[in-house]
Design an enzyme around this catalytic site. Structure first.
Site, PDB file in Angstrom:
ATOM      1  N   ARG A 170       0.887  -1.035  -0.117  1.00 47.83           N
ATOM      2  CA  ARG A 170      -0.096  -0.064   0.043  1.00 47.83           C
ATOM      3  C   ARG A 170       0.900   1.365  -0.084  1.00 47.83           C
ATOM      4  O   ARG A 170       0.564   2.332  -0.316  1.00 47.83           O
ATOM      5  CB  ARG A 170      -0.797  -0.101   1.198  1.00 47.83           C
ATOM      6  N   GLU A 300      -3.130   6.703  18.997  1.00 48.66           N
ATOM      7  CA  GLU A 300      -4.014   5.574  18.457  1.00 48.66           C
ATOM      8  C   GLU A 300      -3.240   4.569  18.962  1.00 48.66           C
ATOM      9  O   GLU A 300      -2.232   4.265  18.607  1.00 48.66           O
ATOM     10  CB  GLU A 300      -4.128   5.720  16.934  1.00 48.66           C
ATOM     11  N   TYR A 349     -10.376  -4.534   2.911  1.00 47.97           N
ATOM     12  CA  TYR A 349      -9.657  -3.317   3.634  1.00 47.97           C
ATOM     13  C   TYR A 349      -9.869  -2.181   2.406  1.00 47.97           C
ATOM     14  O   TYR A 349      -8.872  -1.702   1.766  1.00 47.97           O
ATOM     15  CB  TYR A 349      -8.053  -3.872   3.202  1.00 47.97           C
TER      16      TYR A 349
END
Ligand code: FAD
Ligand code: UDP
Length: 367
Positions: A170, A300, A349
């Site tokens: 990605r 996060e 995804y």
């Protein structure tokens, strides 16, 4: 009675709702959360549209997707350029000449290629079979160890050697001094927040919030001719074939009064395994030029999903993809009229652009 019941007011459900309304259908949208927009929900805190469920940057190479979202929001020109912090050392992301220069002192693409090639050769990898091997082949062992291994293992809770290679693909690897995180022609964030954009998508639809379909099933099924389900496909069937695995996230938000610029960038990735969180977001930097007298940070954390947690990331390994195939088969046999859509319904995804294009396609197929 409605023509359609849509379960989930996230991007997928809202785009499908908008498309169906445009074809003259009546639509009821329900969501178990107390707000619309699903994971792209933004909330105005201290004058900043805070990304409550983590950094969301719309990016796409599809002109159709870009034109689509621009009907519902004014987008700014934000370009994502996260930085990585590894034990106090700052590196530029994605992997570009800035990263290679900081890591090895190399200055030209040729020197960078030679360095990566030699580290790849030393590792003896010819046909990368997992994320670790793929990463070393793409950027060499030094970058793998400092910028990928710790971050990825925190994010997915599994060793990189057990993760699929596609996840790391990605990210761009560039032999230029260009630190745009995405290879996207179009990129930006709605200046009035994503929630406002979704609000516009849902115009003309009835919306019921804090309403879990699974606990109000018989009443809700009785209200509509057809159901579109954008929640977890396994939850629809009471997990009867077993649980699909997800990663969940925990977000720790912090309002810092009187501080106008804390970390100097929208996103910092903490790539060292010893820092418990993965990313720290400073939301105001998503809106270049925004002036406020405070700032809002979000740390996060990633964890294994347990029933009752929010499922953020499907874990698309062989076991889960095959189990999802079983659920799809069950859906075709038991409820052929129900449409399963979105990141959770299709267990994919999806980025926002892919989710929205798929939603437009689904709406066109069914109406
Ligand atoms: P969701 O947003 O998950 O919506 C599903 C909705 O269904 C939820 O609101 C849920 O509450 C509701 N629901 C589920 N079950 C039920 C039930 N039983 N009854 C009622 N309601 C139910 N994409 C990008 O393009 N760029 C990014 O920068 C980016 N960053 C991301 C960062 C993070 C941390 C995450 C997790 C994702 C990111 N994404 C990004 C992906 C993006 O979030 C998704 O593409 C998009 O949100 C998908 O929308 P969806 O409607 O399919 O799913
Ligand atoms: N990644 C990494 N280090 C980073 C950022 C990303 O190793 O600093 C890897 C990690 O394996 C992650 C993948 O690249 O799962 C894809 O990252 P991306 O930012 O696309 O993931 P997202 O959070 O947007 O789904």
């Amino acid at each position: 009675m409605y023509d359609y019941l849509i379960v989930g007011a996230g991007l997928t459900g809202s785009v499908i709702a908008h498309e169906l309304r445009g074809r003259g259908k009546s639509v009821l949208v329900v969501d178990k959360r107390k707000h619309i927009a699903g994971n792209i929900f933004t909330e105005n805190i201290s004058g900043i549209h805070v990304h409550v469920y983590g950094a969301h940057i719309f990016h796409t190479n599809s002109k159709a997707a870009w034109d689509y979202v621009n009907q519902f929001a004014d987008f700014n020109r934000f370009t994502n350029s996260p930085i990585a912090n590894y034990k106090g050392e700052i590196y530029s992301l994605p992997f570009s000449m800035y990263t290679f220069n900081k890591m090895w002192g190399v200055k030209t693409p040729e020197e960078a290629r030679a360095k990566i090639e030699s580290q790849k050769r030393e590792s003896g990898i010819t046909n990368p079979a997992n994320l670790e091997e793929q990463a070393i082949s793409l950027v060499g062992r030094d970058i793998y160890e400092r910028l990928i291994k710790g971050y990825t293992e925190k994010q997915w809770g599994r060793p990189c050697s057990e993760l699929p290679a596609f996840i790391i693909k990605r990210l761009p690897v560039r032999y230029t001094y260009d630190n745009n995180y995405f290879n996207a022609l179009y990129q930006g964030i709605p200046v009035s927040g994503f929630t406002e954009m979704v609000n516009r998508l849902l115009e003309g639809c009835d919306v019921r919030l804090s309403c879990d379909y699974l606990t109000n099933r018989s009443e809700l099924d009785g209200l509509a001719g057809k159901v579109i389900f954008t929640g977890q496909i396994d939850s629809y069937f009471g997990y009867s074939l077993g649980h699909l695995e997800y990663r969940t996230l925990r977000f720790e938000h912090e309002v810092m009064k009187g501080i106008t610029n804390f970390q100097g960038n929208a996103v910092i990735n903490w790539t060292d395994i010893d820092v418990p969180y993965m990313r720290t977001i400073e939301h105001k930097h998503f809106y270049p030029g925004l002036e406020t007298d405070s700032t809002v940070l979000t740390h996060e954390y990633s964890a294994e999903w347990r029933p009752g947690d929010e499922p953020y990331y499907p874990v698309n390994n062989e076991r889960n993809n095959s189990l999802c195939g079983e659920y799809r088969k069950l859906a075709r046999e038991k409820c052929p009229d129900v449409i399963f859509a979105g990141r959770l319904g299709e267990y994919k995804y999806y980025d926002m652009d892919a989710a929205l294009l798929r939603a437009v396609e689904i709406a066109a197929q069914i109406s």
